[in-house]
Design a protein around this motif. Structure first.
Motif, short mmCIF file in Angstrom:
data_model
loop_
_atom_site.label_atom_id
_atom_site.label_comp_id
_atom_site.label_asym_id
_atom_site.label_seq_id
_atom_site.Cartn_x
_atom_site.Cartn_y
_atom_site.Cartn_z
N LEU A 1 -30.81 14.34 39.04
CA LEU A 1 -31.08 15.51 38.19
C LEU A 1 -30.09 16.64 38.48
O LEU A 1 -29.60 17.31 37.56
CB LEU A 1 -32.51 15.98 38.40
CG LEU A 1 -33.61 15.05 37.89
CD1 LEU A 1 -34.98 15.57 38.28
CD2 LEU A 1 -33.51 14.87 36.40
N ILE A 2 -29.79 16.86 39.76
CA ILE A 2 -28.81 17.89 40.12
C ILE A 2 -27.43 17.52 39.59
O ILE A 2 -26.70 18.36 39.08
CB ILE A 2 -28.77 18.10 41.65
CG1 ILE A 2 -30.08 18.68 42.14
CG2 ILE A 2 -27.62 19.01 42.05
CD1 ILE A 2 -30.20 18.70 43.65
N SER A 3 -27.10 16.24 39.67
CA SER A 3 -25.81 15.77 39.18
C SER A 3 -25.69 15.94 37.67
O SER A 3 -24.64 16.33 37.16
CB SER A 3 -25.62 14.31 39.58
OG SER A 3 -24.37 13.85 39.18
N PHE A 4 -26.77 15.67 36.95
CA PHE A 4 -26.75 15.86 35.50
C PHE A 4 -26.63 17.34 35.15
O PHE A 4 -25.87 17.71 34.25
CB PHE A 4 -28.00 15.26 34.86
CG PHE A 4 -28.06 15.45 33.38
CD1 PHE A 4 -27.18 14.76 32.54
CD2 PHE A 4 -28.96 16.34 32.81
CE1 PHE A 4 -27.22 14.95 31.17
CE2 PHE A 4 -29.00 16.53 31.45
CZ PHE A 4 -28.13 15.83 30.62
N LEU A 5 -27.36 18.19 35.85
CA LEU A 5 -27.26 19.63 35.63
C LEU A 5 -25.86 20.13 35.95
O LEU A 5 -25.32 20.97 35.23
CB LEU A 5 -28.30 20.37 36.48
CG LEU A 5 -28.30 21.88 36.38
CD1 LEU A 5 -28.74 22.32 34.99
CD2 LEU A 5 -29.20 22.48 37.44
N ASN A 6 -25.26 19.58 36.99
CA ASN A 6 -23.89 19.95 37.36
C ASN A 6 -22.90 19.56 36.26
O ASN A 6 -22.07 20.37 35.85
CB ASN A 6 -23.53 19.27 38.68
CG ASN A 6 -22.21 19.70 39.21
OD1 ASN A 6 -21.71 20.76 38.88
ND2 ASN A 6 -21.63 18.87 40.06
N LEU A 7 -23.00 18.33 35.78
CA LEU A 7 -22.11 17.87 34.72
C LEU A 7 -22.30 18.69 33.45
O LEU A 7 -21.33 19.10 32.81
CB LEU A 7 -22.34 16.39 34.44
CG LEU A 7 -21.50 15.76 33.33
CD1 LEU A 7 -20.03 15.79 33.70
CD2 LEU A 7 -21.95 14.36 33.06
N LEU A 8 -23.53 18.97 33.11
CA LEU A 8 -23.82 19.76 31.91
C LEU A 8 -23.28 21.18 32.03
O LEU A 8 -22.66 21.69 31.09
CB LEU A 8 -25.32 19.77 31.66
CG LEU A 8 -25.80 20.33 30.34
CD1 LEU A 8 -25.34 19.43 29.20
CD2 LEU A 8 -27.31 20.44 30.34
N SER A 9 -23.46 21.81 33.17
CA SER A 9 -22.97 23.18 33.33
C SER A 9 -21.45 23.24 33.34
O SER A 9 -20.85 24.17 32.80
CB SER A 9 -23.53 23.80 34.61
OG SER A 9 -23.02 23.15 35.74
#
Length: 158
Positions: free
Chosen positions: A139-147
């Motif tokens: 989830l953190i990785s997805f949020l990182n990629l999205l941001s």
């Protein structure tokens, strides 16, 4: 310096997408392994999945956490003004790397060096603990990629 920030965010986008791919692979491999592999044979396949590409995974995570620190140092030393939208993915990237290196990496090392003589129920508890931590990292990785993608696209269209 504007071209430098665009190239940096392109580099950060590539790193974070590789990291998200690895996170998704590990999470899905462990999630499927929890259901489809018998408990007596689980330790062999789980250790193989983790140790097979841990060196590459650790290298990507180290780049993902060190490159924003270097970029922040350059921005502060040269006193370059960047958007607040560009600071957000930098701090998420640092947190992502710190979460992996400080919390999840010791769990991976514990699984790899876990003794096979331990009871099966302790193995299952260890795998469930790792799987929940891996889900948080995903989830953190997805949020990182999205941001990073949002900051990069907003920076390109300004």
């Amino acid at each position: 310096m504007d071209r430098f920030t665009n190239y940096f965010f392109l580099f950060l986008t590539i790193l974070s997408s590789l990291s998200f791919g690895y996170d998704y692979f590990y999470y899905s491999a462990f999630n499927k392994g929890m259901f489809f592999i018998p408990s007596q044979q689980k330790h062999i396949s789980m250790k193989f999945v983790l140790s097979a590409s841990l060196k590459i995974f650790l290298l990507i995570k180290t780049f993902l956490s060190l490159s924003p620190l270097i970029f922040i140092l350059i921005v502060l030393l040269l006193q370059v003004k960047i958007s607040i939208l560009w600071w957000f993915p930098l701090f998420i990237s640092i947190f992502h790397g710190m979460f992996f290196i400080g919390y999840l990496y010791p769990k991976i090392k514990r699984i790899i060096y876990w003794d096979t003589k331990n009871p099966v129920d302790r193995w299952d508890k260890l795998y469930q603990n790792y799987n929940s931590s891996s889900k948080i990292l995903l989830l953190i990785s997805f949020l990182n990629l999205l941001s990073i993608l949002i900051a990069h696209l907003v920076g390109l269209f300004r």
